[in-house]
Design an enzyme around this catalytic site. Structure first.
Site, PDB file in Angstrom:
ATOM      1  N   HIS A 102       0.461  -1.018   0.057  1.00  0.00           N
ATOM      2  CA  HIS A 102      -0.137   0.068   0.403  1.00  0.00           C
ATOM      3  C   HIS A 102       0.923   1.415  -0.378  1.00  0.00           C
ATOM      4  O   HIS A 102       0.061   2.369   0.664  1.00  0.00           O
ATOM      5  CB  HIS A 102      -1.157   0.329   0.869  1.00  0.00           C
ATOM      6  CG  HIS A 102      -1.755  -1.041   0.787  1.00  0.00           C
ATOM      7  ND1 HIS A 102      -2.990  -1.342   0.714  1.00  0.00           N
ATOM      8  CD2 HIS A 102      -1.733  -1.998   2.272  1.00  0.00           C
ATOM      9  CE1 HIS A 102      -3.280  -2.781   1.368  1.00  0.00           C
ATOM     10  NE2 HIS A 102      -2.469  -3.074   2.005  1.00  0.00           N
ATOM     11  N   LYS A 151      17.055  20.994 -11.267  1.00  0.00           N
ATOM     12  CA  LYS A 151      16.208  19.597 -11.282  1.00  0.00           C
ATOM     13  C   LYS A 151      17.189  18.673 -11.903  1.00  0.00           C
ATOM     14  O   LYS A 151      17.532  18.666 -12.657  1.00  0.00           O
ATOM     15  CB  LYS A 151      14.559  20.136 -12.358  1.00  0.00           C
ATOM     16  CG  LYS A 151      13.452  20.734 -11.454  1.00  0.00           C
ATOM     17  CD  LYS A 151      12.809  20.081 -10.580  1.00  0.00           C
ATOM     18  CE  LYS A 151      12.771  18.489 -10.395  1.00  0.00           C
ATOM     19  NZ  LYS A 151      10.990  19.191 -11.883  1.00  0.00           N
ATOM     20  N   GLU A 162       9.822   7.554 -16.491  1.00  0.00           N
ATOM     21  CA  GLU A 162       8.578   7.556 -16.622  1.00  0.00           C
ATOM     22  C   GLU A 162       8.328   7.557 -18.073  1.00  0.00           C
ATOM     23  O   GLU A 162       6.956   7.279 -18.445  1.00  0.00           O
ATOM     24  CB  GLU A 162       8.201   9.348 -16.921  1.00  0.00           C
ATOM     25  CG  GLU A 162       8.733  10.383 -15.033  1.00  0.00           C
ATOM     26  CD  GLU A 162       8.555  11.565 -14.987  1.00  0.00           C
ATOM     27  OE1 GLU A 162       8.491  12.434 -15.331  1.00  0.00           O
ATOM     28  OE2 GLU A 162      10.304  11.447 -15.321  1.00  0.00           O
TER      29      GLU A 162
END
Ligand code: ARG
Length: 454
Positions: free
Chosen positions: A153, A280, A287
């Protein structure tokens, strides 16, 4: 090719709508191999002389060489790879070229070509999947004992090791490889000789042709052979499932390399920056892999839907099987390669992972097991540990820092050795069953994969 019956040329729009050569040219190698085998059988049947066969073979080989040297002009008017090659052959060698298509249709030809194509691509993809497995095993070996939290979970559950976690993906890929091997067996059967639908009155030796092309057998029903695209859907499914596995791995990596988790650092070569935010470092490869998996599912769905309403046997709808197939094959090959590289270059932040794994809550289940060993039924033990957890949360005291008295107050089944449970090394060592994340199992499994993946 069919001018006898028609008095008008095909409309330009129809040509543009129906052509497949802009993408099915890729089948050229298999189309040529199929034609040479087919011509060989015609010699044995007395339909071609040895000289005619040699002319066909040499002609096809010269076309093959030209295509490979980018020296071949594909023509949209000739619709597909099959007609382009046959027409060029006849242009080059004259009369014998016009005999090639005896006892054959483009329907059994395209089925032959795509089976040969899938077979070759499956072999290639299996190699690339094994290469990714190798990369994962290498990383698992490097961080075999690196402790980290395992999640259910997406909540911290129990401690595992990075080695164990990475080897989970190796197991998935092993199933993927075995599924591809299985699909390969089923598709390695020759449909050639099924003709357009009902075979031919001119009987070439189908088994001979099959042998020549490395097929294990011949199809048993000409109608099934022409209509069948199971092998394409099966291949697409197998690739979609590899996508599912890579996508789940991607999601783990995306989480792990976030500041919130911080378990891994990806190499600069396998990440990208932001045009706006100088700080970044983005996990674009992961992705994109997650995103491209949608495409793999889409390609499978496209073919399944295209096939579902078709009456037997060939319908032109079936031409729509190729672009999805090619796209999934291209997509998965690149995905396997780039992920193998990215994993090989990934660093695991051992300290951060260990700090997270050292949360004593992760050993709450081990504490219940301790009570079970002291004779408490598991359901009751679960409750007694639940009470300790509640007290820990209430008093903001880590589970391993509650006093012996506090434990004794909850139950006298908690002995003076209760807190000896909170030892990660011991927690791993006690899990001796096969499949559990103890360091010996991990080492054994790494050795197993190293031996198999050479
Ligand atoms: N380009 C066609 C395909 O991919 C080849 C078979 C054509 N057969 C036909 N009867 N028009 O399906």
């Amino acid at each position: 090719m069919w001018k006898g019956r028609f008095s008008q040329p095909t409309a330009d729009l129809v040509q543009r709508y129906g052509e497949s050569v802009s993408y099915d040219w890729r089948l050229y190698k298999h189309d040529i191999a199929g034609s040479i085998a087919h011509a060989g059988a015609q010699v044995k049947a007395g339909l071609l002389t040895e000289e005619e066969f040699q002319a066909i073979k040499t002609g096809l080989e010269s076309i093959l060489a030209d295509i490979e040297q980018n020296n071949f002009t594909w023509s949209q008017e000739l619709e597909d790879v099959h007609m382009n090659i046959e027409s060029e052959l006849t242009r080059r060698i004259g009369a014998p070229g016009a005999k090639l298509h005896t006892a054959r249709s483009r329907n059994d030809q395209v089925a032959t070509d795509t089976r040969l194509y899938c077979r070759a691509e499956i072999d290639d993809i299996i190699e690339r999947a094994r290469n990714l497995q190798r990369s994962l095993v290498g990383k698992a070996k490097q961080y075999a004992d690196t402790m980290m939290p395992g999640y259910t979970h997406l909540q911290r559950a129990q401690p595992v090791t990075m080695g164990h976690h990475l080897l989970a993906y190796v197991e998935m890929l092993a199933r993927d490889v075995s599924r591809l091997e299985d699909a390969r067996k089923r598709l390695n059967i020759s449909p050639l000789g099924s003709g357009a639908i009902a075979g031919s009155t001119i009987c070439l030796d189908r088994r001979d042709i099959a042998d020549e092309l490395g097929f294990a057998d011949v199809t048993e029903n000409s109608m099934d052979a022409i209509a069948d695209r199971d092998y394409i859907m099966e291949t697409l499914f197998d690739l979609a499932l590899i996508g599912a596995h890579l996508s789940r791995m991607s999601e783990d990596i995306i989480l792990w390399c976030s500041s919130e988790f911080g378990y891994v650092t990806l190499s600069d070569a396998h990440t990208t920056g932001s045009s706006l935010m100088p700080q970044k470092k983005n996990p674009d490869v992961a992705e994109l892999t997650r995103g491209k998996t949608g495409r793999l599912y889409g390609n499978l769905t496209a073919v399944m839907v295209a096939v579902k309403g078709l009456p037997l046997t060939y319908n032109r709808d079936l031409q729509e099987d190729k672009e999805p197939l090619f796209d999934s094959i291209d997509t998965i090959k690149l995905a396997l390669d780039v992920n193998a590289e990215m994993i090989a270059a990934m660093t695991v932040n051992v300290e951060t992972a260990l700090a997270a794994a050292s949360d004593p809550m992760l050993l709450a289940t081990d504490l219940a097991d301790y009570l079970v060993r002291n004779g408490v039924p598991f359901r009751h033990a679960h409750e007694l540990v639940g009470k300790a957890v509640a007290l820990s949360v209430q008093t903001k005291t880590p589970l391993n820092e509650l006093t012996d008295e506090q434990y004794a107050e909850i139950s006298d089944h908690y002995g003076s050795d209760t807190k000896s449970v909170f030892n990660l090394t011991k927690a791993f060592a006690q899990r001796t069953n096969p499949g559990a994340p103890n360091p010996e199992n991990t080492q054994r499994r790494i050795a197993y994969w190293e031996a198999r993946l050479v």
